[in-house]
Structures are given as structure tokens and as C-alpha cells.
Write an enzyme that holds these catalytic residues in place. Structure first.
Site, PDB file in Angstrom:
ATOM      1  N   ASP A 354      15.301   3.278  -1.537  1.00  0.00           N
ATOM      2  CA  ASP A 354      15.839   1.917  -1.913  1.00  0.00           C
ATOM      3  C   ASP A 354      15.245   1.366  -2.949  1.00  0.00           C
ATOM      4  O   ASP A 354      15.628   0.760  -3.846  1.00  0.00           O
ATOM      5  CB  ASP A 354      15.806   1.144  -0.538  1.00  0.00           C
ATOM      6  CG  ASP A 354      17.215   1.322   0.405  1.00  0.00           C
ATOM      7  OD1 ASP A 354      17.995   1.472  -0.369  1.00  0.00           O
ATOM      8  OD2 ASP A 354      17.162   1.065   1.608  1.00  0.00           O
ATOM      9  N   HIS A 355      13.983   0.903  -2.744  1.00  0.00           N
ATOM     10  CA  HIS A 355      13.214   0.255  -3.836  1.00  0.00           C
ATOM     11  C   HIS A 355      13.244   0.787  -5.141  1.00  0.00           C
ATOM     12  O   HIS A 355      13.457   0.139  -6.204  1.00  0.00           O
ATOM     13  CB  HIS A 355      11.764  -0.287  -3.238  1.00  0.00           C
ATOM     14  CG  HIS A 355      11.849  -1.059  -2.245  1.00  0.00           C
ATOM     15  ND1 HIS A 355      11.774  -2.785  -2.519  1.00  0.00           N
ATOM     16  CD2 HIS A 355      11.667  -0.938  -0.854  1.00  0.00           C
ATOM     17  CE1 HIS A 355      11.748  -3.269  -1.215  1.00  0.00           C
ATOM     18  NE2 HIS A 355      11.811  -2.340  -0.270  1.00  0.00           N
TER      19      HIS A 355
END
Length: 455
Positions: A354-355
Site C-alpha cells: 500500500d504505502h
């Protein structure tokens, strides 16, 4: 210690179409003990932040006199930001992470991973497996464990998927299929769109943010830090967790529009008329009925930058499926590589897909703004969590660890907000002269007017 020769950064920058000579402007300040894992998560994290910082510096050099600023990324800041949701405190309260029905469960022939953080996904999971919802999640967890243990993992996956829920079989080995990290297409022949002089790379750039959860909001949180006017748009019936918005809503505004309603659709079209960027984070094709297919958007608005994010990639049998970081880790083989000694599947030390994808997405948009200023035309950008997972599994290698002992405290701050006093992570994006914090805290989800701020 400083590292200026990073293979992962060169790979990511090449995927973004950046000039190879600019890589020399990136260096890293190491920290020991950050993001420990069997896979090279530390290398992924710092590279994604590094290329995002470089893309910001490159664009800034077009908007003010002087050379491209040097980039110095601190691994301590990166490690802190990659778990920003864990560092968040709202008036001293720590948000909940995964719901009781989300996690790894034994199946009859392996393991499955479920995701039931949102109420509608929780209801579909229980309904698919024939478990009555008593409202007691602790008791339901026991019933769920028993039901899943009696079924083959693949059968669970397909049964829950058919009901609109979220469960995947844990892959016993890394998936071999290689997916692209970044896909960029030049669309049309509109004139170059020159951005005016500004003190921030994305100053005055207008971004419509149709994303949720972590990856997309991290990208637009980063663009907001760099000066963009980011307006998040959600349907009024699809609620967002307040704590999640407190973490990823920094520097942005948030409004609600029902795109199936003619009046709201008209408002959205007006916003599109002066937007620079549209970013979507829904499954491929999910927004096409609202006129938001990339080809439709770019035909109506030449020169627009359309950026798309999905879980499983843009082709293949899983492209249209819902997904989250934890599910992609499980289905790609990451969970098996990170398993504990007793064979229980493991997780990365952060929701790194995600990040990392979020920072890559912000970098791709910044690079598209740079290229559009030189050559004109619109841009269609595509990234996926599965593409980032493929890069981690097949292309990245460990780099030497140098630097002092990691502590998150230098990379945390406090900000008053409508949600209360926030303890939160600072952005790790850094070039010479970069802003350290956002211009304003998150506004309340859905409470802003559907309008751009004055330029």
C-alpha cells in the site's frame, strides 16, 4: 552513513521514465533495524520515497530558477511513515487495526486470509459461509475458524468472492507471473500545459481524488504536501473510517457526490473541467458507467492526467476482483516467505505494498506533470498492489544496512484537527527545501464543498 548508489531506486526511476542522470542526486541516510523482514522491504520503502522525492525535485526545477534540488531520504522517516496508521493517536487514543474476522485461518488443505474490516465485507463473508451474524465477533471468530477448517482453501476463496466478500487462499510459493511496476501511456496531442512559477512542485495543481483506504490516499496526501489542491470525492453511502481519514487526509479536502444523480454528476463534470489530475482507486471498470473510463475522460479533457490504482493488475482473471494489501501479500506468496517457524503465514512489517505503491503513484503523477509541460498530451497511468508485490518478490535484493539505531520520535509530530489532537507521522519525502509538514490538518470527511480553492 550515506548511500548514493541504490539499485532499487534506479529500477523504480527507470519504470517512471525519468532521466537516468538525475539518480545521482539521490542519497539515503541509513538506520539500523528498520522494517525487518526476509524480503527486502526496507529497500522497497526507501526507493519508492526516493523516486517520489526526486520526481518532486525535478518538477520544482521547472517552476522556479535553479537546478534540480538534491534529494536526501532518511530511512528513519521512511520506516515511520510506512506504518503511519500505527503511530496515529487521536486525543491519545490508538485506532483499532484489523477486525476480529480479518486474518489468517486454517483451511482443510492450507490457509486462507480474510478481510472483514468494513461492515459490508464482514456481512458478505459471514453470509457466504452460512454463519448467522450474532453481533458477537469473538464468538463469530470461533464459528468462522470451524467453518473454514472444514473447507478447501480455494473453495473458500471462490465462495466468498462470489458473494462479494474478501478471502484468498494463501499461495504456498511465490507467484511466478511478473507484472509491470508502472504503466504510462501518452494520449492525444494537446499543447504543452505550462505550470506557472511556484515555490512547491505541485503548487496550484488540481487533483480529484477518488481513492480509499491507504495506497491512493497516501499518494494524494503526498501531492497535498507538495502544494496540490486535492479534493477527495466519495459517494455518500460508502462511509470511510474516521481514523483512516485522520491519517491520510492531511492537507486535503473531502466532499460527497453521488455520481448517479444528475445534479451531482454535473457538479463533478464542472470540477473535471479545470482539473489537472484524476486519480481513481476502484476495480477496473467500476467507474466507467459514470463516464470515468480513461479513454472517455481523456477524450473530453485533452491534456488530463488520469492515474489508476487497483489491487491485482490490469489484465488476467483477477483484474476485476476487490483486494487489499493483506490479501495481495497472501495470494502472491509473500505470506509464505514471511511465515513463522511453525508454518503459520506471516506478514510484512508494514502494509508496504500500500504505502510503496502510494509513493510510486505520487511519483508517476509528478513525472507526468513534468513530461506534459515539455511535450503536451494527456497521460494514462496504471499501478497495482500486485505489480509492487511482483517487484518485491522478483527484482529487489538486500542492500547493506548502515546507520544509527532507529527511533520513530524525530519523525512524529502533533497537529490539532477537527478529529481532536493528532499524534502522527511526518512525510518522508525530502529534497533540499521540501516542506516538513502539511499546510493544514485533515478536514472532516465529506464536509467540504465540491469546489476548488481559488488560485
Amino acid at each position: 552513513m550515506s548511500d548514493t548508489n541504490d539499485v532499487a531506486t534506479a529500477q523504480a526511476w527507470a519504470a517512471l521514465g525519468g532521466r537516468a542522470d538525475l539518480i545521482e542526486r539521490v542519497s539515503y541516510e541509513g538506520a539500523s533495524g528498520v522494517l525487518p523482514a526476509r524480503l527486502p522491504v526496507r529497500e522497497l520503502a526507501r526507493a519508492t520515497v526516493g523516486v517520489c522525492s526526486l520526481a518532486a525535485a525535478e518538477l520544482l526545477a521547472l517552476r522556479r530558477p535553479g537546478p534540480v534540488p538534491v534529494v536526501r531520504v532518511r530511512e528513519g522517516a521512511v520506516a515511520t511513515a510506512f506504518v503511519s496508521e500505527r503511530h496515529l493517536r487521536v486525543d491519545g487514543r490508538a485506532p483499532a487495526s484489523f477486525a476480529p474476522l480479518s486474518g489468517f485461518w486454517r483451511a482443510a488443505d492450507g490457509w486462507v486470509r480474510t478481510h472483514a474490516n468494513y461492515p459490508h465485507h464482514r456481512a458478505r463473508l459471514l453470509g457466504a459461509l452460512g454463519i448467522p451474524d450474532t453481533g458477537d465477533d469473538q464468538a463469530l471468530a470461533g464459528l468462522l475458524a470451524g467453518e473454514l477448517a472444514a473447507r478447501p482453501a480455494r473453495s473458500v476463496q471462490e465462495t466468498v468472492y462470489a458473494a462479494g466478500g474478501l478471502a484468498v487462499a494463501v499461495a504456498p510459493a511465490p507467484v511466478e507471473a511478473a507484472l509491470p511496476l508502472v504503466e504510462t501511456d501518452l494520449v492525444g496531442e494537446s499543447a504543452p500545459r505550462t505550470l506557472p512559477a511556484a515555490s512547491l512542485p505541485a503548487g496550484g495543481v488540481r487533483v480529484l481524488d477518488l481513492t480509499r483506504v491507504i495506497a491512493g490516499p497516501v499518494a494524494t496526501r503526498t501531492l497535498a504536501l507538495l502544494g496540490a489542491d486535492v479534493l477527495r470525492v466519495d459517494p455518500p453511502w460508502l462511509l470511510e473510517d474516521g481514523d483512516a481519514h485522520a491519517d491520510t487526509g492531511m492537507g486535503k479536502r473531502s466532499t460527497l457526490l453521488e455520481l448517479s444523480a444528475p445534479a451531482d454528476r454535473s457538479v463533478f463534470e464542472d470540477l473535471l473541467g479545470s482539473a489537472d489530475v484524476v486519480l481513481t482507486g476502484y476495480r477496473p471498470g467500476a467507474l466507467d458507467r459514470y463516464g470515468l473510463a480513461p479513454d472517455s475522460l481523456l477524450a473530453r479533457h485533452p491534456g488530463l492526467i488520469v492515474a489508476q490504482l487497483c489491487a491485482w493488475g490490469w489484465s488476467g482473471p483477477w483484474a476485476s476482483r476487490r483486494g487489499f494489501d493483506s490479501l495481495v501479500q497472501a495470494a502472491s506468496g509473500i505470506a509464505t516467505i514471511e511465515a513463522s517457524a511453525d508454518g503459520r503465514p506471516g506478514v510484512l512489517p508494514a502494509q508496504a505494498l500500500d504505502h510503496g505503491t502510494g509513493y510510486l503513484l505520487a511519483a508517476a503523477i509528478l513525472r507526468a506533470l513534468t513530461d506534459r509541460q515539455a511535450t503536451g498530451g494527456g497521460r494514462h497511468l496504471r499501478l497495482s498492489l500486485a505489480g509492487t508485490a511482483s517487484w518485491l518478490l522478483h527484482d529487489l535484493r538486500p542492500a547493506p544496512i548502515e546507520g544509527g539505531t532507529y527511533t520513530p520520535h524525530p519523525w512524529l509530530t502533533k497537529t490539532a484537527s477537527p478529529y481532536g489532537l493528532l499524534d502522527h507521522a511526518l512525510s518522508p519525502v525530502n529534497y533540499d527545501g521540501a516542506p516538513r509538514d502539511w499546510s493544514h490538518p485533515p478536514t472532516q470527511w465529506g464536509k467540504d464543498l465540491p469546489a476548488w480553492t481559488a488560485r
